[in-house]
Design a protein around this motif. Structure first.
Motif, PDB file in Angstrom:
ATOM      1  N   GLY A 138       0.750  -0.803   0.051  1.00  0.00           N
ATOM      2  CA  GLY A 138       0.142   0.305  -0.316  1.00  0.00           C
ATOM      3  C   GLY A 138       1.231   0.955  -0.193  1.00  0.00           C
ATOM      4  N   LEU A 139       1.931   1.237  -0.372  1.00  0.00           N
ATOM      5  CA  LEU A 139       2.693   2.259  -0.478  1.00  0.00           C
ATOM      6  C   LEU A 139       3.160   2.960  -1.562  1.00  0.00           C
ATOM      7  N   ALA A 140       2.218   1.921  -3.052  1.00  0.00           N
ATOM      8  CA  ALA A 140       2.871   2.248  -4.416  1.00  0.00           C
ATOM      9  C   ALA A 140       3.135   4.326  -4.587  1.00  0.00           C
ATOM     10  N   THR A 141       2.841   4.768  -3.511  1.00  0.00           N
ATOM     11  CA  THR A 141       2.982   6.405  -3.780  1.00  0.00           C
ATOM     12  C   THR A 141       3.929   7.330  -3.116  1.00  0.00           C
ATOM     13  N   ARG A 142       4.621   6.502  -2.151  1.00  0.00           N
ATOM     14  CA  ARG A 142       6.033   7.082  -1.610  1.00  0.00           C
ATOM     15  C   ARG A 142       6.929   6.010  -1.939  1.00  0.00           C
ATOM     16  N   GLN A 143       7.210   5.751  -3.079  1.00  0.00           N
ATOM     17  CA  GLN A 143       8.120   5.343  -3.128  1.00  0.00           C
ATOM     18  C   GLN A 143       9.712   6.108  -2.829  1.00  0.00           C
ATOM     19  N   GLY A 144       9.132   7.495  -3.609  1.00  0.00           N
ATOM     20  CA  GLY A 144      10.402   8.425  -3.764  1.00  0.00           C
ATOM     21  C   GLY A 144      10.717   8.813  -1.660  1.00  0.00           C
ATOM     22  N   HIS A 145       9.774   8.726  -0.940  1.00  0.00           N
ATOM     23  CA  HIS A 145      10.099   9.600   0.613  1.00  0.00           C
ATOM     24  C   HIS A 145      10.753   8.410   1.137  1.00  0.00           C
ATOM     25  N   TYR A 146      12.468   9.513   2.102  1.00  0.00           N
ATOM     26  CA  TYR A 146      12.873   8.924   2.990  1.00  0.00           C
ATOM     27  C   TYR A 146      12.425   8.305   4.402  1.00  0.00           C
ATOM     28  N   PRO A 147      13.039   7.609   5.002  1.00  0.00           N
ATOM     29  CA  PRO A 147      12.844   7.499   5.727  1.00  0.00           C
ATOM     30  C   PRO A 147      11.574   8.327   7.224  1.00  0.00           C
ATOM     31  N   GLY A 148      12.540   9.323   7.346  1.00  0.00           N
ATOM     32  CA  GLY A 148      12.505  10.080   7.841  1.00  0.00           C
ATOM     33  C   GLY A 148      11.112  11.339   7.634  1.00  0.00           C
ATOM     34  N   GLN A 149      10.596  10.609   6.142  1.00  0.00           N
ATOM     35  CA  GLN A 149       9.517  11.781   6.008  1.00  0.00           C
ATOM     36  C   GLN A 149       8.032  10.307   5.698  1.00  0.00           C
ATOM     37  N   MET A 150       8.580   9.634   6.521  1.00  0.00           N
ATOM     38  CA  MET A 150       7.463   8.387   6.568  1.00  0.00           C
ATOM     39  C   MET A 150       7.376   7.937   8.742  1.00  0.00           C
ATOM     40  N   SER A 151       5.448   7.799   8.624  1.00  0.00           N
ATOM     41  CA  SER A 151       5.001   7.502   9.823  1.00  0.00           C
ATOM     42  C   SER A 151       5.987   6.221  10.041  1.00  0.00           C
ATOM     43  N   GLY A 152       5.784   5.744  11.479  1.00  0.00           N
ATOM     44  CA  GLY A 152       6.577   4.820  11.801  1.00  0.00           C
ATOM     45  C   GLY A 152       5.681   3.405  11.049  1.00  0.00           C
ATOM     46  N   GLY A 153       4.077   3.404  11.257  1.00  0.00           N
ATOM     47  CA  GLY A 153       3.509   2.624  10.183  1.00  0.00           C
ATOM     48  C   GLY A 153       4.457   2.224   8.686  1.00  0.00           C
ATOM     49  N   GLU A 154       4.421   3.828   8.049  1.00  0.00           N
ATOM     50  CA  GLU A 154       4.749   3.683   7.265  1.00  0.00           C
ATOM     51  C   GLU A 154       6.561   3.179   6.624  1.00  0.00           C
ATOM     52  N   GLN A 155       6.844   3.248   7.533  1.00  0.00           N
ATOM     53  CA  GLN A 155       8.250   2.842   7.824  1.00  0.00           C
ATOM     54  C   GLN A 155       8.346   1.174   7.789  1.00  0.00           C
ATOM     55  N   GLN A 156       7.111   0.743   8.616  1.00  0.00           N
ATOM     56  CA  GLN A 156       6.806  -0.872   8.813  1.00  0.00           C
ATOM     57  C   GLN A 156       7.032  -1.382   7.394  1.00  0.00           C
ATOM     58  N   ARG A 157       6.325  -0.511   6.596  1.00  0.00           N
ATOM     59  CA  ARG A 157       5.721  -0.969   5.977  1.00  0.00           C
ATOM     60  C   ARG A 157       6.633  -1.526   4.435  1.00  0.00           C
ATOM     61  N   VAL A 158       7.425  -0.236   5.034  1.00  0.00           N
ATOM     62  CA  VAL A 158       8.345  -0.953   3.854  1.00  0.00           C
ATOM     63  C   VAL A 158       9.533  -0.885   4.424  1.00  0.00           C
TER      64      VAL A 158
END
Length: 229
Positions: A138-158
């Protein structure tokens, strides 16, 4: 040549596994004769109190820790016959690991983080596969983001996308929701069980949550370095 596991054989085998470490106070026995088999496509919950040895067992099944004695095999490959490079190749080809900490590289984008294991394997399609894995979580739109730009849940999804990008036969998860709030943690767990169902990935999950473990096909309890009856 990559070995395969016959359909009627377990994907994971641990027999009489022990681990003892020497410290200032003398020898500490962490695992005391673990016997465990896990079938291909099965989900297994490992529960037990803190310090019982359950996370250590997971590290041994990942080939990140060598047992003091006993036999371990994954996907038909005997760990005792593999050097560190061989174990690394086994993890690359067959095992995905999700930790409580995300272990993302802060200077790399989500896409680059997920592509790393495939790039190290020399895959020409590393970024295409990484994009597909991010879409799967569910992170197709976040490909170009760095870990520091993401929430904890998004980082765990990565981190989960990175663990499954090579479509491993075995997914090991050590308290993967420990750093997440309740709702975010539940979404990560749903993703892992969905992958277990859709991709046939064998899932071994270490958790303190008996209710979460009960969602697995089977649960074992580790106490004082042993699997309880």
């Amino acid at each position: 040549m990559t070995e395969t596991t016959p359909a009627d054989q377990p994907l994971v085998v641990a027999e009489k596994v022990t681990l003892s470490l020497n410290g200032a106070a003398g020898q500490v026995d962490i695992l005391r004769g673990i016997d465990l088999t896990v079938a291909a496509g099965e989900s297994l919950g490992i529960v037990g109190p803190s310090g019982s040895g359950k996370s250590t067992l997971l590290m041994i099944l990942a080939g990140l820790e060598r047992p003091s004695s006993g036999r371990v095999a994954v996907a038909g490959q005997e760990f005792a016959t593999l050097d560190e490079d061989g174990l690394a190749r086994l993890r690359r080809d067959h095992i995905g690991i999700v930790f409580q900490a995300f272990h993302l590289i802060p200077t790399m984008t989500a896409l680059e983080n997920v592509a790393v294991p495939l790039e190290l394997a020399g895959r020409n399609d590393a970024f295409d596969a990484a994009a597909a894995a991010l879409d799967l979580v569910g992170l197709a739109t976040r490909q170009g983001h760095y870990p520091g730009q993401m929430s904890g849940g998004e980082q765990q999804r990565v981190a989960l996308a990175r663990a499954i990008v090579a479509r491993p036969r075995l997914l090991l998860a050590d308290e993967p929701t420990g750093n997440l709030d309740g709702a975010t943690g539940r979404s990560i767990i749903e993703l892992m069980f969905d992958l277990n169902t859709r991709l046939g990935t064998t899932l071994i999950l270490v958790t303190h949550d008996d209710g979460l473990a009960a969602r697995c096909h089977r649960t074992v309890r580790v106490e004082d370095g042993r699997i309880g009856a």
